[in-house]
Design a protein around this motif. Structure first.
Motif, PDB file in Angstrom:
ATOM      1  N   LEU A 169       0.860  -1.186   0.000  1.00 28.20           N
ATOM      2  CA  LEU A 169       0.000   0.000   0.000  1.00 28.20           C
ATOM      3  C   LEU A 169       0.891   1.229   0.000  1.00 28.20           C
ATOM      4  CD1 LEU A 169      -2.972   0.950   0.190  1.00 28.20           C
ATOM      5  CD2 LEU A 169      -2.625   1.120   2.660  1.00 28.20           C
ATOM      6  N   ILE A 170       0.660   2.110  -0.987  1.00 28.37           N
ATOM      7  CA  ILE A 170       1.506   3.300  -1.144  1.00 28.37           C
ATOM      8  C   ILE A 170       0.658   4.520  -1.465  1.00 28.37           C
ATOM      9  CG2 ILE A 170       3.500   1.997  -1.966  1.00 28.37           C
ATOM     10  CD1 ILE A 170       2.691   3.088  -4.822  1.00 28.37           C
ATOM     11  N   PRO A 171       1.211   5.718  -1.259  1.00 27.66           N
ATOM     12  CA  PRO A 171       0.564   6.917  -1.788  1.00 27.66           C
ATOM     13  C   PRO A 171       0.913   7.022  -3.275  1.00 27.66           C
ATOM     14  CG  PRO A 171       2.486   7.522  -0.495  1.00 27.66           C
ATOM     15  CD  PRO A 171       2.363   6.028  -0.431  1.00 27.66           C
ATOM     16  N   LEU A 172      -0.005   6.650  -4.139  1.00 25.06           N
ATOM     17  CA  LEU A 172       0.248   6.607  -5.581  1.00 25.06           C
ATOM     18  C   LEU A 172      -0.143   7.934  -6.207  1.00 25.06           C
ATOM     19  CD1 LEU A 172       1.204   4.611  -7.804  1.00 25.06           C
ATOM     20  CD2 LEU A 172      -1.201   4.132  -8.216  1.00 25.06           C
ATOM     21  N   PRO A 173       0.803   8.624  -6.832  1.00 20.83           N
ATOM     22  CA  PRO A 173       0.479   9.937  -7.404  1.00 20.83           C
ATOM     23  C   PRO A 173      -0.326   9.811  -8.695  1.00 20.83           C
ATOM     24  CG  PRO A 173       2.756   9.357  -7.891  1.00 20.83           C
ATOM     25  CD  PRO A 173       2.206   8.265  -7.000  1.00 20.83           C
ATOM     26  N   PHE A 174      -1.163  10.802  -8.918  1.00 21.11           N
ATOM     27  CA  PHE A 174      -1.796  10.935 -10.218  1.00 21.11           C
ATOM     28  C   PHE A 174      -0.716  11.345 -11.208  1.00 21.11           C
ATOM     29  CE2 PHE A 174      -5.319  11.777  -7.266  1.00 21.11           C
ATOM     30  CZ  PHE A 174      -6.232  10.834  -7.717  1.00 21.11           C
ATOM     31  N   THR A 175      -0.981  11.192 -12.494  1.00 24.84           N
ATOM     32  CA  THR A 175       0.045  11.496 -13.496  1.00 24.84           C
ATOM     33  C   THR A 175       0.461  12.964 -13.494  1.00 24.84           C
ATOM     34  OG1 THR A 175      -1.682  11.657 -15.189  1.00 24.84           O
ATOM     35  CG2 THR A 175      -0.492   9.572 -15.031  1.00 24.84           C
ATOM     36  N   ASP A 176      -0.382  13.869 -12.971  1.00 25.76           N
ATOM     37  CA  ASP A 176       0.017  15.279 -12.899  1.00 25.76           C
ATOM     38  C   ASP A 176       0.878  15.581 -11.665  1.00 25.76           C
ATOM     39  OD1 ASP A 176      -1.753  15.333 -10.755  1.00 25.76           O
ATOM     40  OD2 ASP A 176      -3.163  16.709 -11.698  1.00 25.76           O
ATOM     41  N   LYS A 204       0.229  16.187  -8.715  1.00 30.48           N
ATOM     42  CA  LYS A 204      -0.288  17.181  -7.776  1.00 30.48           C
ATOM     43  C   LYS A 204      -0.980  16.551  -6.577  1.00 30.48           C
ATOM     44  CE  LYS A 204      -0.744  20.761 -11.246  1.00 30.48           C
ATOM     45  NZ  LYS A 204      -1.627  21.617 -12.014  1.00 30.48           N
ATOM     46  N   GLU A 205      -1.519  15.362  -6.733  1.00 29.57           N
ATOM     47  CA  GLU A 205      -2.222  14.682  -5.662  1.00 29.57           C
ATOM     48  C   GLU A 205      -1.863  13.203  -5.685  1.00 29.57           C
ATOM     49  OE1 GLU A 205      -6.435  15.555  -5.093  1.00 29.57           O
ATOM     50  OE2 GLU A 205      -6.255  16.973  -6.748  1.00 29.57           O
ATOM     51  N   ALA A 206      -2.172  12.521  -4.585  1.00 27.73           N
ATOM     52  CA  ALA A 206      -1.942  11.082  -4.503  1.00 27.73           C
ATOM     53  C   ALA A 206      -3.068  10.438  -3.707  1.00 27.73           C
ATOM     54  CB  ALA A 206      -0.600  10.800  -3.837  1.00 27.73           C
ATOM     55  N   LYS A 207      -3.339   9.163  -3.993  1.00 24.77           N
ATOM     56  CA  LYS A 207      -4.307   8.367  -3.250  1.00 24.77           C
ATOM     57  C   LYS A 207      -3.577   7.166  -2.676  1.00 24.77           C
ATOM     58  CE  LYS A 207      -8.550   8.972  -5.943  1.00 24.77           C
ATOM     59  NZ  LYS A 207      -9.563   8.240  -6.684  1.00 24.77           N
ATOM     60  N   GLN A 208      -4.094   6.644  -1.575  1.00 24.47           N
ATOM     61  CA  GLN A 208      -3.565   5.394  -1.042  1.00 24.47           C
ATOM     62  C   GLN A 208      -4.048   4.274  -1.963  1.00 24.47           C
ATOM     63  OE1 GLN A 208      -1.463   5.250   1.727  1.00 24.47           O
ATOM     64  NE2 GLN A 208      -1.556   7.448   1.471  1.00 24.47           N
ATOM     65  N   ARG A 209      -3.112   3.592  -2.577  1.00 23.08           N
ATOM     66  CA  ARG A 209      -3.453   2.545  -3.533  1.00 23.08           C
ATOM     67  C   ARG A 209      -2.516   1.353  -3.350  1.00 23.08           C
ATOM     68  NH1 ARG A 209      -8.178   3.788  -4.883  1.00 23.08           N
ATOM     69  NH2 ARG A 209      -8.570   5.187  -6.597  1.00 23.08           N
ATOM     70  N   PRO A 210      -3.020   0.183  -3.707  1.00 25.08           N
ATOM     71  CA  PRO A 210      -2.117  -0.964  -3.730  1.00 25.08           C
ATOM     72  C   PRO A 210      -1.232  -0.905  -4.972  1.00 25.08           C
ATOM     73  CG  PRO A 210      -4.329  -1.645  -4.352  1.00 25.08           C
ATOM     74  CD  PRO A 210      -4.402  -0.185  -3.991  1.00 25.08           C
ATOM     75  N   ALA A 211      -0.103  -1.557  -4.888  1.00 24.66           N
ATOM     76  CA  ALA A 211       0.831  -1.665  -6.008  1.00 24.66           C
ATOM     77  C   ALA A 211       1.558  -2.989  -5.865  1.00 24.66           C
ATOM     78  CB  ALA A 211       1.821  -0.502  -5.987  1.00 24.66           C
ATOM     79  N   VAL A 212       2.148  -3.446  -6.948  1.00 24.45           N
ATOM     80  CA  VAL A 212       2.918  -4.691  -6.914  1.00 24.45           C
ATOM     81  C   VAL A 212       4.380  -4.370  -7.206  1.00 24.45           C
ATOM     82  CG1 VAL A 212       2.399  -5.307  -9.326  1.00 24.45           C
ATOM     83  CG2 VAL A 212       3.034  -7.090  -7.704  1.00 24.45           C
ATOM     84  N   VAL A 213       5.264  -4.953  -6.422  1.00 25.15           N
ATOM     85  CA  VAL A 213       6.706  -4.761  -6.611  1.00 25.15           C
ATOM     86  C   VAL A 213       7.150  -5.582  -7.811  1.00 25.15           C
ATOM     87  CG1 VAL A 213       8.991  -5.049  -5.574  1.00 25.15           C
ATOM     88  CG2 VAL A 213       7.044  -4.400  -4.125  1.00 25.15           C
ATOM     89  N   ILE A 214       7.799  -4.912  -8.784  1.00 24.09           N
ATOM     90  CA  ILE A 214       8.272  -5.624  -9.977  1.00 24.09           C
ATOM     91  C   ILE A 214       9.793  -5.712 -10.051  1.00 24.09           C
ATOM     92  CG2 ILE A 214       6.190  -5.209 -11.326  1.00 24.09           C
ATOM     93  CD1 ILE A 214       7.758  -2.953 -12.793  1.00 24.09           C
ATOM     94  N   SER A 215      10.511  -4.889  -9.279  1.00 25.11           N
ATOM     95  CA  SER A 215      11.972  -4.992  -9.287  1.00 25.11           C
ATOM     96  C   SER A 215      12.377  -6.321  -8.658  1.00 25.11           C
ATOM     97  CB  SER A 215      12.609  -3.806  -8.552  1.00 25.11           C
ATOM     98  OG  SER A 215      11.969  -3.545  -7.328  1.00 25.11           O
ATOM     99  N   ASN A 216      13.507  -6.868  -9.129  1.00 28.29           N
ATOM    100  CA  ASN A 216      13.906  -8.194  -8.664  1.00 28.29           C
ATOM    101  C   ASN A 216      14.481  -8.154  -7.252  1.00 28.29           C
ATOM    102  OD1 ASN A 216      16.818  -7.814  -8.806  1.00 28.29           O
ATOM    103  ND2 ASN A 216      16.643  -8.020 -11.031  1.00 28.29           N
TER     104      ASN A 216
END
Length: 116
Positions: free
Chosen positions: A14-21, A23-35
């Motif tokens: 769970l991370i603060p995922l920024p919008f593409t601009d 300017k803002e971010a939402k708490q969103r899930p993400a998946v780690v892709i780096s090895n």
């Protein structure tokens, strides 16, 4: 200086995922892709965003509970393989789980398609 928590490829966080601009971010899930080799020696990890918008789009993979090796997802979601971010491990709020190997292979395949 490396942070104490180590994340592994396939971890759902769970991370603060920024919008593409940016300017803002939402708490969103993400998946780690780096090895794991990178993740063990760097302060940053590379992730793909996960969205509850399940509209079928190119470079997005449907994520269901059956795709989780550990933890739970509370909504049918999509992994957005074209939404790639590098972030410092310290901004991760928490680990939510881990995708299974089949899903991780699907993510890698979609990333390869995006980059070739």
């Amino acid at each position: 200086m490396m942070s104490g928590t180590q994340y592994k490829q396939g971890d759902v966080i769970l991370i603060p995922l920024p919008f593409t601009d940016l300017k803002e971010a939402k708490q969103r899930p993400a998946v780690v892709i780096s090895n794991d080799a990178h993740n063990s020696k760097a302060d940053d990890i590379v992730i793909c965003g996960i969205t509850p918008n399940i509209k079928e789009e190119e470079y997005s993979i449907l994520l269901e509970q059956k795709d989780m090796q550990e933890g739970n997802i509370h909504f049918l979601s999509r992994i957005k393989t074209d939404k790639i971010f590098t972030l410092h491990k310290e901004i991760v709020k928490r680990k939510l789980g881990k995708v299974n190997n089949k899903m991780l292979d699907s993510i890698k395949k979609d990333l390869t398609k995006l980059l070739t």
